[in-house]
Write a protein that holds these residues in place. Structure first.
Motif, PDB file in Angstrom:
ATOM      1  N   ASP A  25       0.823  -1.207   0.000  1.00  0.00           N
ATOM      2  CA  ASP A  25       0.000   0.000   0.000  1.00  0.00           C
ATOM      3  C   ASP A  25       0.858   1.259   0.000  1.00  0.00           C
ATOM      4  O   ASP A  25       0.368   2.362  -0.220  1.00  0.00           O
ATOM      5  CB  ASP A  25      -0.927   0.002   1.217  1.00  0.00           C
ATOM      6  N   SER A  28       1.114   3.946  -3.226  1.00  0.00           N
ATOM      7  CA  SER A  28       0.173   3.371  -4.175  1.00  0.00           C
ATOM      8  C   SER A  28      -0.872   4.412  -4.560  1.00  0.00           C
ATOM      9  O   SER A  28      -1.389   5.127  -3.710  1.00  0.00           O
ATOM     10  CB  SER A  28      -0.495   2.150  -3.533  1.00  0.00           C
ATOM     11  N   GLN A  37      -3.666   0.153 -10.533  1.00  0.00           N
ATOM     12  CA  GLN A  37      -3.038   0.640  -9.301  1.00  0.00           C
ATOM     13  C   GLN A  37      -1.545   0.768  -9.556  1.00  0.00           C
ATOM     14  O   GLN A  37      -0.890  -0.211  -9.918  1.00  0.00           O
ATOM     15  CB  GLN A  37      -3.314  -0.334  -8.145  1.00  0.00           C
ATOM     16  N   HIS A  39       2.062   1.259  -8.120  1.00  0.00           N
ATOM     17  CA  HIS A  39       2.883   1.137  -6.912  1.00  0.00           C
ATOM     18  C   HIS A  39       4.180   1.858  -7.259  1.00  0.00           C
ATOM     19  O   HIS A  39       5.057   1.310  -7.914  1.00  0.00           O
ATOM     20  CB  HIS A  39       3.065  -0.335  -6.549  1.00  0.00           C
TER      21      HIS A  39
END
Length: 162
Positions: A25, A28, A37, A39
């Protein structure tokens, strides 16, 4: 022969040697109209006066127990290994002790992880576990020599994780 038990690769345990690239997370954010998503910025790439290059390393299968007798380092730039065919990688690293490698540690990199070895970190050669492995490698390209090798007087025997 000194035995060393490999352990699973974690960001915390690997921090003195480099970066672990994996889904977290941390940093992110959602992009592409919510369809992806990102990262973001997971490795500290360092190419000094050189430039970034991407190569493919196609390595022969290695097996446990593994005899570690040779390590190398790249004093001018970092080096990242990104798996491309789902084969785990045995990552062996050593602290630097006054210009020579200290006692090695060993990690098993899962196929959904990648590593970035920081500049100057002693590490073992490419060691795909159990099958031939294909890895994208991002490292420094330049005219200066960027490889030092060290052979241990007696090999270390790397054992699989418990």
């Amino acid at each position: 022969m000194t035995e060393i038990t490999a352990r699973p690769l974690t960001a915390e345990a690997f921090a003195p040697f480099g970066d672990v690239l994996e889904l977290t997370d941390r940093n992110s954010l959602t992009i592409n109209a919510g369809q992806c998503q990102r990262h973001h910025d997971l490795a500290q790439l360092d190419f000094g006066e050189g430039r970034a290059g991407i190569s493919l390393f196609d390595g022969k299968a290695r097996h446990f127990p593994y005899a570690l007798d040779l390590v190398e380092r790249h004093p001018l730039g970092s080096q990242a290994f990104i798996p491309m065919n789902g084969v785990p990688l045995l990552v062996m690293v050593c602290p630097d002790e006054n210009g020579i490698p200290g006692t090695p540690g060993a990690f098993v990199m899962r196929p959904d992880q990648a590593v970035n070895l920081h500049k100057g970190i002693w590490h073992g050669v490419l060691a795909p576990i159990g099958a031939q492995g294909l890895y994208a490698v991002v490292d420094r390209i330049g005219l200066e020599a960027n490889l030092e090798e060290f052979c241990f007087k007696a090999p270390y025997l790397i054992l699989p994780p418990a």
